[in-house]
Design a protein around this motif. Structure first.
Motif, PDB file in Angstrom:
ATOM      1  N   ALA A  31    -105.532   6.216  47.462  1.00 24.63           N
ATOM      2  CA  ALA A  31    -103.899   6.255  46.931  1.00 24.63           C
ATOM      3  C   ALA A  31    -103.678   7.418  46.433  1.00 24.63           C
ATOM      4  O   ALA A  31    -104.897   8.584  46.316  1.00 24.63           O
ATOM      5  N   PHE A  32    -102.344   7.866  45.817  1.00 32.64           N
ATOM      6  CA  PHE A  32    -101.892   9.163  45.614  1.00 32.64           C
ATOM      7  C   PHE A  32    -101.415   8.823  44.347  1.00 32.64           C
ATOM      8  O   PHE A  32    -100.126   8.164  43.938  1.00 32.64           O
ATOM      9  N   ALA A  33    -101.756   9.724  43.151  1.00 33.09           N
ATOM     10  CA  ALA A  33    -101.441   9.579  41.870  1.00 33.09           C
ATOM     11  C   ALA A  33    -100.478  10.927  41.558  1.00 33.09           C
ATOM     12  O   ALA A  33    -101.058  12.158  41.814  1.00 33.09           O
ATOM     13  N   LYS A  34     -99.401  10.714  41.024  1.00 36.47           N
ATOM     14  CA  LYS A  34     -98.611  11.875  40.479  1.00 36.47           C
ATOM     15  C   LYS A  34     -98.274  11.476  38.903  1.00 36.47           C
ATOM     16  O   LYS A  34     -97.880  10.623  38.685  1.00 36.47           O
ATOM     17  N   SER A  35     -98.797  12.429  37.892  1.00 39.21           N
ATOM     18  CA  SER A  35     -98.389  12.405  36.697  1.00 39.21           C
ATOM     19  C   SER A  35     -97.897  13.486  36.106  1.00 39.21           C
ATOM     20  O   SER A  35     -97.765  14.750  36.716  1.00 39.21           O
ATOM     21  N   GLU A  36     -97.144  13.311  34.678  1.00 38.14           N
ATOM     22  CA  GLU A  36     -96.703  14.250  34.281  1.00 38.14           C
ATOM     23  C   GLU A  36     -96.963  14.113  32.699  1.00 38.14           C
ATOM     24  O   GLU A  36     -96.897  12.889  32.154  1.00 38.14           O
ATOM     25  N   LEU A  37     -97.237  15.198  31.820  1.00 37.80           N
ATOM     26  CA  LEU A  37     -97.329  14.836  30.418  1.00 37.80           C
ATOM     27  C   LEU A  37     -96.371  15.813  29.646  1.00 37.80           C
ATOM     28  O   LEU A  37     -96.158  17.005  30.089  1.00 37.80           O
ATOM     29  N   ARG A  38     -95.692  15.396  28.801  1.00 34.84           N
ATOM     30  CA  ARG A  38     -94.508  16.181  27.843  1.00 34.84           C
ATOM     31  C   ARG A  38     -94.904  15.925  26.421  1.00 34.84           C
ATOM     32  O   ARG A  38     -95.223  14.839  26.226  1.00 34.84           O
ATOM     33  N   THR A  39     -94.818  17.113  25.649  1.00 34.86           N
ATOM     34  CA  THR A  39     -94.820  16.772  24.233  1.00 34.86           C
ATOM     35  C   THR A  39     -93.498  16.905  23.604  1.00 34.86           C
ATOM     36  O   THR A  39     -92.468  17.427  24.261  1.00 34.86           O
TER      37      THR A  39
ATOM     38  N   ALA B 124     -96.861  19.456  31.807  1.00 32.09           N
ATOM     39  CA  ALA B 124     -98.004  19.565  32.735  1.00 32.09           C
ATOM     40  C   ALA B 124     -97.866  18.424  33.640  1.00 32.09           C
ATOM     41  O   ALA B 124     -97.428  17.195  33.645  1.00 32.09           O
ATOM     42  N   ARG B 125     -98.156  18.921  35.080  1.00 34.03           N
ATOM     43  CA  ARG B 125     -98.072  18.010  36.093  1.00 34.03           C
ATOM     44  C   ARG B 125     -99.391  17.974  36.647  1.00 34.03           C
ATOM     45  O   ARG B 125    -100.140  18.957  36.996  1.00 34.03           O
ATOM     46  N   ASP B 126     -99.705  16.810  37.535  1.00 32.45           N
ATOM     47  CA  ASP B 126    -100.749  16.879  38.351  1.00 32.45           C
ATOM     48  C   ASP B 126    -100.397  15.819  39.602  1.00 32.45           C
ATOM     49  O   ASP B 126     -99.938  14.745  39.229  1.00 32.45           O
ATOM     50  N   GLU B 127    -101.018  16.237  40.661  1.00 39.32           N
ATOM     51  CA  GLU B 127    -100.883  15.458  42.029  1.00 39.32           C
ATOM     52  C   GLU B 127    -102.300  15.367  42.659  1.00 39.32           C
ATOM     53  O   GLU B 127    -102.804  16.470  43.058  1.00 39.32           O
ATOM     54  N   ARG B 128    -102.669  14.142  43.101  1.00 41.07           N
ATOM     55  CA  ARG B 128    -104.234  13.922  43.650  1.00 41.07           C
ATOM     56  C   ARG B 128    -104.091  12.891  44.066  1.00 41.07           C
ATOM     57  O   ARG B 128    -103.828  11.611  43.844  1.00 41.07           O
ATOM     58  N   GLU B 129    -105.257  12.694  45.003  1.00 40.59           N
ATOM     59  CA  GLU B 129    -105.534  11.631  45.699  1.00 40.59           C
ATOM     60  C   GLU B 129    -106.675  10.812  45.025  1.00 40.59           C
ATOM     61  O   GLU B 129    -107.618  11.398  44.408  1.00 40.59           O
ATOM     62  N   ILE B 130    -106.498   9.377  44.741  1.00 38.40           N
ATOM     63  CA  ILE B 130    -107.596   8.706  44.094  1.00 38.40           C
ATOM     64  C   ILE B 130    -108.058   7.579  44.865  1.00 38.40           C
ATOM     65  O   ILE B 130    -107.399   7.076  45.568  1.00 38.40           O
ATOM     66  N   ARG B 131    -109.216   6.945  44.430  1.00 35.97           N
ATOM     67  CA  ARG B 131    -109.636   5.878  44.983  1.00 35.97           C
ATOM     68  C   ARG B 131    -109.467   4.711  44.069  1.00 35.97           C
ATOM     69  O   ARG B 131    -109.260   4.749  42.737  1.00 35.97           O
ATOM     70  N   ILE B 132    -109.397   3.404  44.628  1.00 31.26           N
ATOM     71  CA  ILE B 132    -109.340   2.201  43.749  1.00 31.26           C
ATOM     72  C   ILE B 132    -110.514   1.344  44.089  1.00 31.26           C
ATOM     73  O   ILE B 132    -110.945   0.958  45.252  1.00 31.26           O
ATOM     74  N   ASN B 133    -111.149   1.016  43.119  1.00 30.51           N
ATOM     75  CA  ASN B 133    -112.321   0.259  43.156  1.00 30.51           C
ATOM     76  C   ASN B 133    -112.255  -1.356  42.835  1.00 30.51           C
ATOM     77  O   ASN B 133    -111.126  -1.458  41.884  1.00 30.51           O
ATOM     78  N   LEU B 134    -112.841  -2.217  42.951  1.00 28.55           N
ATOM     79  CA  LEU B 134    -112.654  -3.575  42.576  1.00 28.55           C
ATOM     80  C   LEU B 134    -112.910  -3.744  41.272  1.00 28.55           C
ATOM     81  O   LEU B 134    -112.641  -4.614  40.607  1.00 28.55           O
ATOM     82  N   TRP B 135    -113.771  -3.166  40.734  1.00 28.44           N
ATOM     83  CA  TRP B 135    -114.367  -2.972  39.254  1.00 28.44           C
ATOM     84  C   TRP B 135    -114.597  -1.936  38.801  1.00 28.44           C
ATOM     85  O   TRP B 135    -114.632  -0.701  39.186  1.00 28.44           O
TER      86      TRP B 135
ATOM     87  N   GLN C 210    -109.279  26.368  21.903  1.00 28.20           N
ATOM     88  CA  GLN C 210    -109.322  24.995  21.234  1.00 28.20           C
ATOM     89  C   GLN C 210    -108.052  24.403  21.309  1.00 28.20           C
ATOM     90  O   GLN C 210    -107.971  23.227  21.468  1.00 28.20           O
ATOM     91  N   SER C 211    -106.738  25.042  21.170  1.00 23.91           N
ATOM     92  CA  SER C 211    -105.745  24.532  21.141  1.00 23.91           C
ATOM     93  C   SER C 211    -104.570  25.183  22.083  1.00 23.91           C
ATOM     94  O   SER C 211    -104.136  26.107  22.002  1.00 23.91           O
ATOM     95  N   PRO C 212    -104.741  24.362  23.256  1.00 19.41           N
ATOM     96  CA  PRO C 212    -103.849  25.060  24.509  1.00 19.41           C
ATOM     97  C   PRO C 212    -102.350  25.138  24.174  1.00 19.41           C
ATOM     98  O   PRO C 212    -101.860  24.240  23.535  1.00 19.41           O
ATOM     99  N   SER C 213    -101.715  26.126  24.402  1.00 23.80           N
ATOM    100  CA  SER C 213    -100.311  26.310  24.643  1.00 23.80           C
ATOM    101  C   SER C 213     -99.626  25.430  25.337  1.00 23.80           C
ATOM    102  O   SER C 213     -98.256  25.069  25.126  1.00 23.80           O
ATOM    103  N   ALA C 214    -100.086  25.127  26.526  1.00 24.64           N
ATOM    104  CA  ALA C 214     -99.316  24.153  27.311  1.00 24.64           C
ATOM    105  C   ALA C 214    -100.429  22.898  27.651  1.00 24.64           C
ATOM    106  O   ALA C 214    -101.433  23.094  27.200  1.00 24.64           O
ATOM    107  N   GLY C 215     -99.849  21.913  28.059  1.00 22.51           N
ATOM    108  CA  GLY C 215    -100.601  20.859  28.282  1.00 22.51           C
ATOM    109  C   GLY C 215    -101.238  20.778  29.529  1.00 22.51           C
ATOM    110  O   GLY C 215    -101.213  21.588  30.447  1.00 22.51           O
ATOM    111  N   ALA C 216    -102.283  19.798  29.802  1.00 23.67           N
ATOM    112  CA  ALA C 216    -102.947  19.402  31.092  1.00 23.67           C
ATOM    113  C   ALA C 216    -103.223  17.823  31.217  1.00 23.67           C
ATOM    114  O   ALA C 216    -102.892  17.439  30.294  1.00 23.67           O
ATOM    115  N   ILE C 217    -103.127  17.677  32.422  1.00 23.43           N
ATOM    116  CA  ILE C 217    -103.149  15.991  32.524  1.00 23.43           C
ATOM    117  C   ILE C 217    -103.831  16.030  34.047  1.00 23.43           C
ATOM    118  O   ILE C 217    -103.889  16.774  35.192  1.00 23.43           O
ATOM    119  N   ARG C 218    -104.425  14.685  34.047  1.00 29.06           N
ATOM    120  CA  ARG C 218    -105.226  14.514  35.230  1.00 29.06           C
ATOM    121  C   ARG C 218    -105.461  12.953  35.393  1.00 29.06           C
ATOM    122  O   ARG C 218    -106.025  12.341  34.597  1.00 29.06           O
TER     123      ARG C 218
END
Length: 146
Positions: free
Chosen positions: A120-128, A135-146, A34-42
């Motif tokens: 597109a390519f998204a690179k993200s980071e979460l810190r407390t 916590a880090r994440d790198e992934r390809e994403i799409r971009i839509n008009l709406w 229920q309470s992760p000791s480390a973070g996660a991001i996406r």
């Protein structure tokens, strides 16, 4: 009067200790889940194009230990003819519940606009703030008009 030998007494204590540990282990595992000791991001896909590509709206899903506060950074890059569209966003004061939460960030394009044609390519980071774990994440994403 019967005298206990050291080996028998030790065996009884070991069995009793094991039984106690076995009875609380599932509770410890549940709290841990229920309470992760480390973070996660996406970075979620698809992002939404805003203002003819001047910005994109990206949904970010995150988790961090309950009771803490955090912040995230995300950078999005998209290859274009003649260059690369790049933008970044920062969001702070994220409340950590120990479960997954979703927040929206607006990534503003720097020199070139984003479009809904290429991925597109998204690179993200979460810190407390409390422990600074990342916590880090790198992934390809799409971009839509709406």
């Amino acid at each position: 009067m019967k005298k206990f030998s050291g080996g028998k007494t030790l065996a009884v204590v070991a069995v009793a200790g094991g039984a106690i540990l076995a009875s609380i282990a599932p509770v410890m595992a549940e709290v841990s889940a229920q309470s992760p000791s480390a973070g996660a991001i996406r970075a979620e896909s698809p992002a939404k194009l805003k203002a003819w590509g001047a910005a994109i709206e990206v949904q970010m899903t995150y988790a961090c230990p309950a009771g803490q506060q955090g912040y995230l950074n995300v950078t999005v890059s998209q290859a274009k003819i003649g260059g690369v569209a790049v933008g970044s966003a920062y969001k702070d004061n994220l409340n950590c519940t120990g479960g997954f939460e979703t927040t929206t960030v607006i990534v503003t394009a720097n020199d070139r606009p984003f479009d809904a044609i290429a991925p597109a390519f998204a690179k993200s980071e979460l810190r407390t703030y409390q422990n600074g774990n990342a916590a880090r994440d790198e992934r390809e994403i799409r971009i839509n008009l709406w």
